[in-house]
Design a protein around this motif. Structure first.
Motif, PDB file in Angstrom:
ATOM      1  N   ARG A 109      66.220  28.367  24.442  1.00 29.63           N
ATOM      2  CA  ARG A 109      67.113  29.517  24.272  1.00 29.63           C
ATOM      3  C   ARG A 109      66.433  30.710  24.933  1.00 29.63           C
ATOM      4  N   TRP A 125      66.481  34.519  25.431  1.00 30.06           N
ATOM      5  CA  TRP A 125      66.974  35.774  24.878  1.00 30.06           C
ATOM      6  C   TRP A 125      66.853  36.875  25.924  1.00 30.06           C
ATOM      7  N   THR A 129      66.096  40.401  26.745  1.00 32.11           N
ATOM      8  CA  THR A 129      65.362  41.491  26.088  1.00 32.11           C
ATOM      9  C   THR A 129      65.581  42.840  26.766  1.00 32.11           C
ATOM     10  N   GLU A 180      73.869  38.017  25.136  1.00 31.36           N
ATOM     11  CA  GLU A 180      72.680  38.189  24.300  1.00 31.36           C
ATOM     12  C   GLU A 180      71.619  37.117  24.567  1.00 31.36           C
ATOM     13  N   TYR A 181      72.072  35.901  24.847  1.00 27.59           N
ATOM     14  CA  TYR A 181      71.173  34.783  25.157  1.00 27.59           C
ATOM     15  C   TYR A 181      71.984  33.693  25.853  1.00 27.59           C
ATOM     16  N   GLU A 220      71.506  29.122  26.599  1.00 28.68           N
ATOM     17  CA  GLU A 220      70.701  27.947  26.266  1.00 28.68           C
ATOM     18  C   GLU A 220      70.755  26.909  27.368  1.00 28.68           C
ATOM     19  N   TRP A 261      62.648  30.759  23.673  1.00 27.09           N
ATOM     20  CA  TRP A 261      62.250  30.025  22.474  1.00 27.09           C
ATOM     21  C   TRP A 261      62.543  28.564  22.750  1.00 27.09           C
TER      22      TRP A 261
END
Length: 195
Positions: free
Chosen positions: A62, A64, A66, A78-79, A81, A105
């Motif tokens: 994932r 993200w 920033t 926002e993110y 995958e 992540w």
């Protein structure tokens, strides 16, 4: 220039690395993908070993966002995958970036700074972590968008005419404030100071 490499980083001739580095210093953008972190050119521009932890297990990643206002993150959300990727984990032995655009992540619990920007001379440099050769990462629509955005961001046409590599010897009589010359000299008047 978009750079991806894997096992054969050492086969790239040192003179090629120096030519690419010079072009970056002059203003050419460079986007380094995935295991290109260990390429000669990336290590040359970073001045560090660029080492990291890794695991090849096809984990979900994932990413993200920033820095949502950064042009590289435009339209990403926002993110996003990736279902199967190779894990890269901290510590990542690179200099502190100008901006961190993505942090990953991984399913196994590790995190990684996966989208980093740098300026080297007049050139914009972007490192983007995803892209293991056994997974369809480069077929993902969001990865395509990131790469298109990165190319637009890295493009710096005015940098090509930059004076960044010129280091003239300024004669005493052309100093901004009047000075009296004293001490020894290594260079003749008008000689370039850096070679």
């Amino acid at each position: 220039l978009v750079w991806w490499g894997h096992k054969d980083h050492g086969a790239v001739a040192d003179d090629v690395v120096e030519r690419v580095a010079r072009r970056v210093f002059e203003g050419m953008g460079l986007i380094v993908l995935h295991s290109g972190h260990f390429s000669k050119i990336f290590k040359r521009l970073m001045g560090t070993p660029c080492t990291l932890k890794w695991r090849e297990a096809g984990e979900r990643e994932r990413l993200w966002v920033t820095s949502p206002s950064h042009p590289i993150a435009e339209g990403i959300g926002e993110y996003f995958e990736l279902e199967n990727e190779e894990m890269y984990g901290e510590q990542f032995a690179v200099p502190e970036p100008l901006e961190t655009i993505f942090i990953s992540w991984f399913q196994g619990g590790e995190v990684f700074r996966s989208g980093l920007t740098y300026r080297r001379g007049a050139g914009n440099v972007f490192y983007f972590r995803p892209g293991h050769e056994t997974y369809p990462t480069y077929h993902d629509a969001t990865v395509h968008k990131v790469l298109r955005n990165a190319v637009k961001w890295a493009h710096n046409p005015q940098g090509r005419n930059s004076a960044i590599l010129k280091a003239p010897n300024v004669p005493v009589e052309k100093a901004l404030e009047p000075i009296v010359e004293r001490g020894g000299k290594l260079h003749a008047p008008g000689e370039a100071g850096f070679r």
